[in-house]
Design a protein around this motif. Structure first.
Motif, PDB file in Angstrom:
ATOM      1  N   LYS A  67       0.866  -1.147   0.137  1.00  0.00           N
ATOM      2  CA  LYS A  67      -0.007  -0.145  -0.069  1.00  0.00           C
ATOM      3  C   LYS A  67       0.983   1.197  -0.022  1.00  0.00           C
ATOM      4  N   PHE A  68       1.859   1.103   0.609  1.00  0.00           N
ATOM      5  CA  PHE A  68       2.958   2.480   0.734  1.00  0.00           C
ATOM      6  C   PHE A  68       3.679   2.529  -0.544  1.00  0.00           C
ATOM      7  N   PHE A  69       3.926   1.332  -1.227  1.00  0.00           N
ATOM      8  CA  PHE A  69       4.608   1.362  -2.519  1.00  0.00           C
ATOM      9  C   PHE A  69       3.540   2.121  -3.479  1.00  0.00           C
ATOM     10  N   PHE A  70       2.263   1.769  -3.635  1.00  0.00           N
ATOM     11  CA  PHE A  70       1.313   2.421  -4.521  1.00  0.00           C
ATOM     12  C   PHE A  70       1.276   3.797  -4.072  1.00  0.00           C
ATOM     13  N   ARG A  71       1.225   4.276  -2.967  1.00  0.00           N
ATOM     14  CA  ARG A  71       1.122   5.541  -2.572  1.00  0.00           C
ATOM     15  C   ARG A  71       2.276   6.437  -2.879  1.00  0.00           C
ATOM     16  N   VAL A  72       3.493   5.809  -2.813  1.00  0.00           N
ATOM     17  CA  VAL A  72       4.778   6.563  -3.596  1.00  0.00           C
ATOM     18  C   VAL A  72       4.536   6.818  -4.823  1.00  0.00           C
ATOM     19  N   VAL A  73       4.220   5.703  -5.528  1.00  0.00           N
ATOM     20  CA  VAL A  73       4.404   5.838  -6.971  1.00  0.00           C
ATOM     21  C   VAL A  73       3.224   6.877  -7.453  1.00  0.00           C
ATOM     22  N   LYS A  74       1.947   6.817  -6.867  1.00  0.00           N
ATOM     23  CA  LYS A  74       1.028   7.974  -7.311  1.00  0.00           C
ATOM     24  C   LYS A  74       1.441   9.402  -6.959  1.00  0.00           C
ATOM     25  N   THR A  75       2.025   9.626  -5.842  1.00  0.00           N
ATOM     26  CA  THR A  75       2.250  10.939  -5.392  1.00  0.00           C
ATOM     27  C   THR A  75       3.528  11.391  -6.161  1.00  0.00           C
ATOM     28  N   ALA A  76       4.601  10.479  -6.709  1.00  0.00           N
ATOM     29  CA  ALA A  76       5.384  10.863  -7.463  1.00  0.00           C
ATOM     30  C   ALA A  76       5.076  11.340  -8.614  1.00  0.00           C
ATOM     31  N   PHE A  77       4.417  10.592  -9.267  1.00  0.00           N
ATOM     32  CA  PHE A  77       3.877  10.896 -10.715  1.00  0.00           C
ATOM     33  C   PHE A  77       2.792  12.043 -10.924  1.00  0.00           C
ATOM     34  N   GLN A  78       1.921  12.293  -9.686  1.00  0.00           N
ATOM     35  CA  GLN A  78       1.316  13.417  -9.656  1.00  0.00           C
ATOM     36  C   GLN A  78       1.807  14.703  -9.975  1.00  0.00           C
ATOM     37  N   GLN A  79       3.224  14.773  -9.814  1.00  0.00           N
ATOM     38  CA  GLN A  79       4.025  16.246 -10.285  1.00  0.00           C
ATOM     39  C   GLN A  79       5.260  15.558 -11.053  1.00  0.00           C
ATOM     40  N   ARG A  80       5.085  14.921 -12.072  1.00  0.00           N
ATOM     41  CA  ARG A  80       6.202  13.906 -12.769  1.00  0.00           C
ATOM     42  C   ARG A  80       7.086  15.086 -13.266  1.00  0.00           C
ATOM     43  N   ARG A  81       7.041  16.185 -13.428  1.00  0.00           N
ATOM     44  CA  ARG A  81       7.937  16.988 -14.006  1.00  0.00           C
ATOM     45  C   ARG A  81       9.075  17.444 -12.813  1.00  0.00           C
ATOM     46  N   LYS A  82       8.642  17.325 -11.621  1.00  0.00           N
ATOM     47  CA  LYS A  82       9.549  17.716 -10.575  1.00  0.00           C
ATOM     48  C   LYS A  82      10.359  16.461 -10.461  1.00  0.00           C
ATOM     49  N   THR A  83      11.497  16.873  -9.380  1.00  0.00           N
ATOM     50  CA  THR A  83      12.729  15.878  -8.900  1.00  0.00           C
ATOM     51  C   THR A  83      11.859  15.110  -7.671  1.00  0.00           C
ATOM     52  N   LEU A  84      12.034  13.809  -7.332  1.00  0.00           N
ATOM     53  CA  LEU A  84      11.505  13.214  -6.457  1.00  0.00           C
ATOM     54  C   LEU A  84      11.674  14.072  -4.989  1.00  0.00           C
ATOM     55  N   ARG A  85      12.853  14.566  -4.980  1.00  0.00           N
ATOM     56  CA  ARG A  85      13.074  15.615  -3.689  1.00  0.00           C
ATOM     57  C   ARG A  85      11.917  16.667  -3.337  1.00  0.00           C
ATOM     58  N   ASN A  86      11.268  16.874  -4.448  1.00  0.00           N
ATOM     59  CA  ASN A  86      10.148  17.937  -4.336  1.00  0.00           C
ATOM     60  C   ASN A  86       8.767  17.321  -4.408  1.00  0.00           C
ATOM     61  N   SER A  87       8.563  16.301  -5.309  1.00  0.00           N
ATOM     62  CA  SER A  87       7.200  15.623  -5.747  1.00  0.00           C
ATOM     63  C   SER A  87       6.843  14.849  -4.256  1.00  0.00           C
ATOM     64  N   LEU A  88       7.835  14.462  -3.616  1.00  0.00           N
ATOM     65  CA  LEU A  88       7.646  13.665  -2.174  1.00  0.00           C
ATOM     66  C   LEU A  88       7.775  14.348  -1.042  1.00  0.00           C
ATOM     67  N   LYS A  89       7.842  15.710  -0.999  1.00  0.00           N
ATOM     68  CA  LYS A  89       7.806  16.392   0.327  1.00  0.00           C
ATOM     69  C   LYS A  89       6.964  16.056   1.262  1.00  0.00           C
ATOM     70  N   SER A  90       5.668  15.656   1.030  1.00  0.00           N
ATOM     71  CA  SER A  90       4.551  15.447   1.898  1.00  0.00           C
ATOM     72  C   SER A  90       4.886  14.185   2.861  1.00  0.00           C
ATOM     73  N   PHE A  91       5.996  13.239   2.258  1.00  0.00           N
ATOM     74  CA  PHE A  91       6.351  12.320   3.205  1.00  0.00           C
ATOM     75  C   PHE A  91       7.420  12.742   4.395  1.00  0.00           C
ATOM     76  N   GLY A  92       7.424  13.877   4.373  1.00  0.00           N
ATOM     77  CA  GLY A  92       8.314  14.423   5.457  1.00  0.00           C
ATOM     78  C   GLY A  92       9.768  14.000   5.513  1.00  0.00           C
ATOM     79  N   LEU A  93      10.566  14.370   4.566  1.00  0.00           N
ATOM     80  CA  LEU A  93      11.913  13.634   4.152  1.00  0.00           C
ATOM     81  C   LEU A  93      12.815  14.193   5.139  1.00  0.00           C
ATOM     82  N   SER A  94      13.652  13.464   5.670  1.00  0.00           N
ATOM     83  CA  SER A  94      14.665  13.950   6.315  1.00  0.00           C
ATOM     84  C   SER A  94      15.853  14.593   5.864  1.00  0.00           C
TER      85      SER A  94
END
Length: 279
Positions: free
Chosen positions: A215-242
Motif C-alpha cells: 500500500k505504501f508502494f502504491f502511495r509513493v508511485v502515485k504521489t511521485a507521478f502526480q508531479q512528474r516534472r519535478k524531482t522526487l525531492r520536491n514531489s515527495l515532500k509530503s512524506f516529511g523527508l529527513s
C-alpha cells in the motif's frame, strides 16, 4: 428497419437473432473480424489455470473461440441485450453468461478459489479501471490479455525513460511481465473507433511479492507521478523527508527515470526514513 441512433446508441449490429445496439455510454465497439478474434483468444497460454473470465463479450465474436478451448469460461457483460443474445446463440456446457458490472463485482464469487485468466475487448472508457481492479486481485489472476486503445496498451507496457511511462506502467509491471502483441485498425469494429487498438499480454511474475509495504508502494508511485516534472525531492515532500535522505542521489531524479526495482528501493528508503525520524 434499423433503430434510430440516440445519444446512447450510436450503431447497431444485425444478426439472425435480432439487433444488438452498440451503446456509446458503455464504450461498445463490436469486433467483427474473426481472424483477430481468434488471435486474441490464442493470446492465452492456459498455463497453470483452466478458468477464463471474458469481460464485455458483446456478440460473442471472441467467446466462440474461448469455448473451443479446454477451459471454463464466464462471459461477463452489463448490457442486457448482449446477455440475451449470448444466451440464445452460445449455449455451451463450459460457458456461464453473467450479467454484471466487472468493476463492482466481487470476484471471490467466481470460480470458487481457483486461479483464472482475464481477457476481452475492453471498453475504452473503463479499461484502466479494469487493470487496477485486476491488480487488486492479482493473487488469483496469473494471466491477463486483451484489447485496449493503442495508447493505453502501449502505456501499460512502456519502460522507464519514456513520457508515456507512468502509474499504470509501473504498478502493472511490479507484478506482471507486460508484452505488447499487435495493433488492430479501426475498420474491424462496428462502429469503428477513431483510434487504433492494441492487444497485450500480462503474465504474473513467478514471485510477485515486493519487498516493501504494498500500500505504501502504491502511495509513493502515485504521489511521485502526480508531479512528474519535478524531482522526487520536491514531489515527495509530503512524506516529511529527513535532511539526510534528501541528499540521496535518487531524489534528484524525476519519477519516469526510475525502473520498477528502483521505485521499490525508493519505497524502502522512505520506510526506513519514516522509522528513523519517528524515533
Amino acid at each position: 428497419m434499423a433503430q434510430k441512433n440516440t445519444k446512447k446508441d450510436y450503431n447497431s449490429s444485425k444478426s439472425n437473432n435480432g439487433e444488438i445496439r452498440a451503446k456509446k455510454h458503455l464504450g461498445q465497439h463490436f469486433l467483427k473480424d474473426e481472424i483477430i478474434a481468434e488471435r486474441i483468444g490464442d493470446t492465452l497460454s492456459l498455463d497453470g489455470y483452466t478458468n477464463v473470465l471474458e469481460i464485455g463479450p458483446g456478440m460473442g465474436v471472441l467467446t466462440k473461440y474461448l469455448i473451443k478451448k479446454e477451459v471454463n469460461v464466464i462471459a461477463m457483460d452489463l448490457d442486457s441485450e448482449s446477455i440475451k443474445y449470448l444466451k440464445g446463440n452460445y449455449p455451451n456446457e463450459n460457458l456461464e453468461i453473467l450479467e454484471a458490472d466487472f468493476l463492482k463485482y466481487d470476484l471471490s464469487q467466481i470460480f470458487g478459489k481457483e486461479q483464472f485468466a482475464i481477457t476481452g475487448n475492453f471498453p475504452y472508457n473503463i479499461s484502466t479501471q479494469i487493470v487496477f481492479k485486476m491488480l487488486e486481485n492479482k493473487e488469483r489472476i496469473p494471466e491477463f490479455t486483451g484489447m485496449f486503445q493503442k495508447e493505453v496498451a502501449q502505456r501499460i507496457c512502456e519502460k522507464e525513460g519514456s513520457k508515456a511511462y507512468g502509474i499504470l506502467s509501473l504498478l502493472t509491471q511490479a507484478f506482471y511481465e507486460a508484452e505488447y502483441l499487435f495493433t488492430v485498425p479501426p475498420a474491424v469494429f462496428n462502429p469503428p473507433p477513431k483510434v487504433d487498438s492494441g492487444v497485450i499480454r500480462l503474465k504474473r511474475k513467478a514471485d510477485y511479492s515486493i519487498p516493501c509495504d504494498e500500500k505504501f508502494f502504491f502511495r509513493v508511485v502515485k504521489t511521485a507521478f502526480q508531479q512528474r516534472r519535478k524531482t522526487l525531492r520536491n514531489s515527495l515532500k509530503s512524506f516529511g523527508l529527513s535532511n539526510s535522505i534528501k541528499e540521496d542521489i535518487i531524489f534528484g531524479k524525476r519519477p519516469e527515470q526510475l525502473s520498477v526495482s528502483e521505485f521499490i528501493a525508493l519505497t524502502q528508503k522512505l520506510e526506513n526514513d519514516t522509522i528513523s525520524t519517528d524515533q
